[in-house]
Design an enzyme around this catalytic site. Sequence first.
Site, PDB file in Angstrom:
ATOM      1  N   TYR A 176       0.834  -1.200   0.000  1.00 55.50           N
ATOM      2  CA  TYR A 176       0.000   0.000   0.000  1.00 55.50           C
ATOM      3  C   TYR A 176       0.871   1.252   0.000  1.00 55.50           C
ATOM      4  CZ  TYR A 176      -3.967  -3.030   1.277  1.00 55.50           C
ATOM      5  OH  TYR A 176      -4.936  -4.002   1.296  1.00 55.50           O
TER       6      TYR A 176
ATOM      7  N   ASN B 216      -0.648 -12.138   0.798  1.00 58.00           N
ATOM      8  CA  ASN B 216      -1.545 -11.252   0.052  1.00 58.00           C
ATOM      9  C   ASN B 216      -2.131 -11.874  -1.209  1.00 58.00           C
ATOM     10  OD1 ASN B 216      -2.973  -8.928  -0.343  1.00 58.00           O
ATOM     11  ND2 ASN B 216      -1.222  -7.626  -0.773  1.00 58.00           N
TER      12      ASN B 216
ATOM     13  N   GLN C 202      -8.836 -13.292   3.920  1.00 61.34           N
ATOM     14  CA  GLN C 202      -9.366 -11.977   3.539  1.00 61.34           C
ATOM     15  C   GLN C 202      -9.988 -12.106   2.157  1.00 61.34           C
ATOM     16  OE1 GLN C 202      -7.154  -8.370   3.592  1.00 61.34           O
ATOM     17  NE2 GLN C 202      -6.817  -8.369   5.788  1.00 61.34           N
TER      18      GLN C 202
ATOM     19  N   SER D  44     -13.941  -4.242   1.011  1.00 63.09           N
ATOM     20  CA  SER D  44     -14.724  -3.601  -0.048  1.00 63.09           C
ATOM     21  C   SER D  44     -16.223  -3.836   0.095  1.00 63.09           C
ATOM     22  CB  SER D  44     -14.250  -4.086  -1.429  1.00 63.09           C
ATOM     23  OG  SER D  44     -14.705  -3.208  -2.443  1.00 63.09           O
TER      24      SER D  44
ATOM     25  N   ALA E 159     -18.071  -2.144  -2.599  1.00 62.58           N
ATOM     26  CA  ALA E 159     -17.624  -2.461  -3.960  1.00 62.58           C
ATOM     27  C   ALA E 159     -16.817  -1.316  -4.561  1.00 62.58           C
ATOM     28  CB  ALA E 159     -18.814  -2.801  -4.854  1.00 62.58           C
TER      29      ALA E 159
ATOM     30  N   ARG F  30     -12.577   7.705  -6.594  1.00 60.70           N
ATOM     31  CA  ARG F  30     -11.492   6.751  -6.832  1.00 60.70           C
ATOM     32  C   ARG F  30     -11.448   6.323  -8.299  1.00 60.70           C
ATOM     33  NH1 ARG F  30     -11.174   1.601  -2.908  1.00 60.70           N
ATOM     34  NH2 ARG F  30     -11.100   3.345  -1.442  1.00 60.70           N
TER      35      ARG F  30
ATOM     36  N   GLY G  13     -13.130   1.245   4.145  1.00 63.61           N
ATOM     37  CA  GLY G  13     -12.160   2.143   3.532  1.00 63.61           C
ATOM     38  C   GLY G  13     -12.808   3.495   3.322  1.00 63.61           C
TER      39      GLY G  13
END
Length: 419
Positions: A142, A210, A266, A296, A299, A316, A375
């Site tokens: 990130y 990840n 995740q 998310s 979404a 975004r 987020g």
Amino acid sequence: MLAARTGAAGSQIAEESSKLRKQAAFSGGSKDRSPKKASENVKDSSLSPSGQSQVRARQLALLREVEMNWYLKLCELSSEHTTAYTTGMPHRNLGKSGLRVSCLGLGTWVTFGGQISDEVAERLMTIAYESGVNLFDTAEVYAAGKAEVILGSIIKKKGWRRSSLVITTKLYWGGKAETERGLSRKHIIEGLKGSLQRLQLEYVDVVFANRPDSNTPMEEIVRAMTHVINQGMAMYWGTSRWSAMEIMEAYSVARQFNMIPPVCEQAEYHLFQREKVEVQLPELYHKIGVGAMTWSPLACGIISGKYGNGVPESSRASLKCYQWLKERIVSEEGRKQQNKLKDLSPIAERLGCTLPQLAVAWCLRNEGVSSVLLGSSTPEQLIENLGAIQVLPKMTSHVVNEIDNILRNKPYSKKDYRS
């Protein structure tokens, strides 16, 4: 000194404890001449010695419970003093582990070190922490590691107790060199050391792989994760975007060689993406105890309602590296999703909430989800999303069925087919 510290409340609890102790002693050795008590004593006397000892044991256990509650209240450690109670934030176990996480967590993807300033990031973390959130998620990739730096700096600045936090990070993309990416033993160990340096922490609570790595043997991955846990660099390990088959393989390898298996996956989960979390992961939970931490819930902002009339400049989807999101929004499928969101709006209005709150509460209504990662790019967005906690009790089976009838995308498990 102890009596002085108790105050009026402590004295009252102490009196109750004393009364209960006297009652226990009275019932164990004295006789009451009232007809009702006499009949009870006859009944008690008819008990075998083992039965009488069981009754006595229950009385003593109750007495110990009262005294323990009194002591915890005295130390301000009773359930009424917990963060979960005072903030109203529910907590759930991470899979079948003993780790308790807030059912809402704060993620740092895109926002920390990119979309928002350090000051806004601090404000977001403060709002989350004061609202009862204890889970903060990041990754080495990130903002090329900057998200970890910002997260660690805020924790240090705030002086929050490390033991009150659940910090998670993810490993795979650590740099441009071939040895700085993937899930080799070398990168798992060196990558986690780098993350800890950026976070200014001695350990993370959960380290995630990840993504799967087909170039590294599963045994090597599991051994490396077991090693970093045994070295105190992490408490648990999990997976992210792994298939059910890959997670099962990791578990089997761990059991075969007496190593530590993953506790959590995740996965992306929202109104338009359901199958993995609702069909595949529940089977893994019941078989091997792997839980679900989802991300998310809106979404990537599609469910927020901001894209109903196109792509705003500050969103975004307007960023260069998120053209894939813009294409998804303007596609035929994207337009269908926006129409479904319009049909969901009356349900949100009836429940007295916003569409994002309904979407997050819908994710939380799934008891197989340990935590939903939020987020947010503004304090207002975060406060709104945290309000989903108040909507959760309203997510009755009738409301869920209404939503399913609009979405028409409910996945079917093997159990559904058998029935």
